[in-house]
Design a protein around this motif. Structure first.
Motif, short mmCIF file in Angstrom:
data_model
loop_
_atom_site.label_atom_id
_atom_site.label_comp_id
_atom_site.label_asym_id
_atom_site.label_seq_id
_atom_site.Cartn_x
_atom_site.Cartn_y
_atom_site.Cartn_z
N MET A 1 0.83 -1.18 0.00
CA MET A 1 0.00 0.00 0.00
C MET A 1 0.88 1.25 0.00
SD MET A 1 -2.78 1.10 2.84
CE MET A 1 -2.97 2.82 3.18
N THR A 2 0.56 2.20 -0.84
CA THR A 2 1.29 3.45 -0.90
C THR A 2 0.79 4.38 0.20
OG1 THR A 2 1.46 3.22 -3.28
CG2 THR A 2 1.89 5.38 -2.37
N THR A 3 1.72 4.99 0.91
CA THR A 3 1.36 5.92 1.97
C THR A 3 1.11 7.29 1.37
OG1 THR A 3 2.71 4.71 3.54
CG2 THR A 3 2.13 6.95 4.14
N ARG A 4 0.03 7.91 1.78
CA ARG A 4 -0.27 9.28 1.37
C ARG A 4 0.18 10.21 2.48
NH1 ARG A 4 -6.53 9.44 0.57
NH2 ARG A 4 -6.38 8.75 2.71
N GLN A 27 -4.91 10.03 10.32
CA GLN A 27 -4.15 8.78 10.30
C GLN A 27 -5.06 7.58 10.11
OE1 GLN A 27 -2.11 9.42 14.04
NE2 GLN A 27 -0.21 10.04 13.01
N ARG A 29 -7.65 7.57 8.43
CA ARG A 29 -8.03 7.62 7.01
C ARG A 29 -6.87 7.23 6.08
NH1 ARG A 29 -12.26 12.01 5.78
NH2 ARG A 29 -13.37 12.27 7.75
N GLY A 30 -5.70 6.91 6.66
CA GLY A 30 -4.58 6.45 5.86
C GLY A 30 -3.54 7.50 5.52
N TRP A 31 -3.60 8.64 6.17
CA TRP A 31 -2.62 9.70 5.91
C TRP A 31 -1.44 9.63 6.86
CZ3 TRP A 31 -2.92 12.56 1.64
CH2 TRP A 31 -4.17 12.75 1.03
N ASP A 32 -0.25 9.85 6.33
CA ASP A 32 0.95 10.10 7.12
C ASP A 32 0.98 11.62 7.27
OD1 ASP A 32 3.48 10.09 8.31
OD2 ASP A 32 4.52 10.01 6.38
N ASP A 175 -9.43 14.03 1.50
CA ASP A 175 -9.50 12.67 0.98
C ASP A 175 -9.86 12.69 -0.51
OD1 ASP A 175 -8.79 11.34 3.31
OD2 ASP A 175 -10.87 10.99 3.93
N THR A 179 -6.96 11.92 -3.76
CA THR A 179 -7.09 10.75 -4.60
C THR A 179 -7.11 11.12 -6.08
OG1 THR A 179 -9.51 10.81 -4.45
CG2 THR A 179 -8.35 9.42 -2.87
#
Length: 182
Positions: A1-4, A27, A29-32, A175, A179
């Protein structure tokens, strides 16, 4: 998985005191998250800066790095400037880069980094003619501005804490923006 990677920039307005919760929500939601502050916001949060750095895994920044120093943050996948005060909105729109967050935000436009701004001003500042011009400039540059219906609605002067700051709407907008390929 690519980190956003999300650059979360905050000005000195009362919603900045919620930033730890906002970082945690981003975080999830998948954000760094990399946190940047205006100097006054850094002063307001001085007692929390180490904890915020531990939470994000990155140093909290409010000043430019020195020439020759390595950049300590990964490249941004998106930028959220919230709360963005009257001064920060105008500085960003005018390209005034004497402050770290305004300078990086201005450069993000040239890099086509998806950006969202959530102003936090009172009705007296919102009535200043420069403010609406600055919002128009940012919108014209592709920034998603959450102001008015569906975003931040200003209250009267002297009201220290706005009754509602749209953090969730801001993260939803980031978000969506993050994307879309630049």
């Amino acid at each position: 998985m690519t980190t956003r990677t999300l650059y979360l920039f905050c000005s000195a307005a009362p919603p900045v005191f919620d930033v730890a919760h906002v970082i945690e929500d981003a975080q999830v939601r998948g954000w760094d998250v990399c946190l940047g502050l205006t100097p006054t916001a850094a002063h307001w949060l001085a007692g929390s800066l180490d904890g915020l750095a531990a939470l994000t895994g990155h140093p909290v920044r409010w000043q430019y790095k020195l020439p020759g120093e390595d950049d300590v943050w990964p490249a941004a996948g998106a930028l959220l400037f919230a709360p963005a005060t009257f001064n920060s909105v105008n500085s960003w729109a005018l390209g005034l880069t004497d402050r770290f967050v305004a300078g990086v935000a201005a450069e993000a436009l040239g890099k086509n980094t998806p950006a969202v701004a959530v102003p936090c001003v009172n009705t007296a500042l919102a009535a200043h003619p420069r403010f609406e011009q600055s919002l128009s400039v940012l919108r014209g540059a592709g920034v998603g501005v959450l102001y008015g219906e569906g975003g931040f609605t200003p209250g009267p002067p002297g009201q220290d804490t706005p009754p509602h700051f749209p953090w969730q709407a801001a993260l939803d907008a980031v978000d969506r923006a993050g994307t879309t390929p630049p």
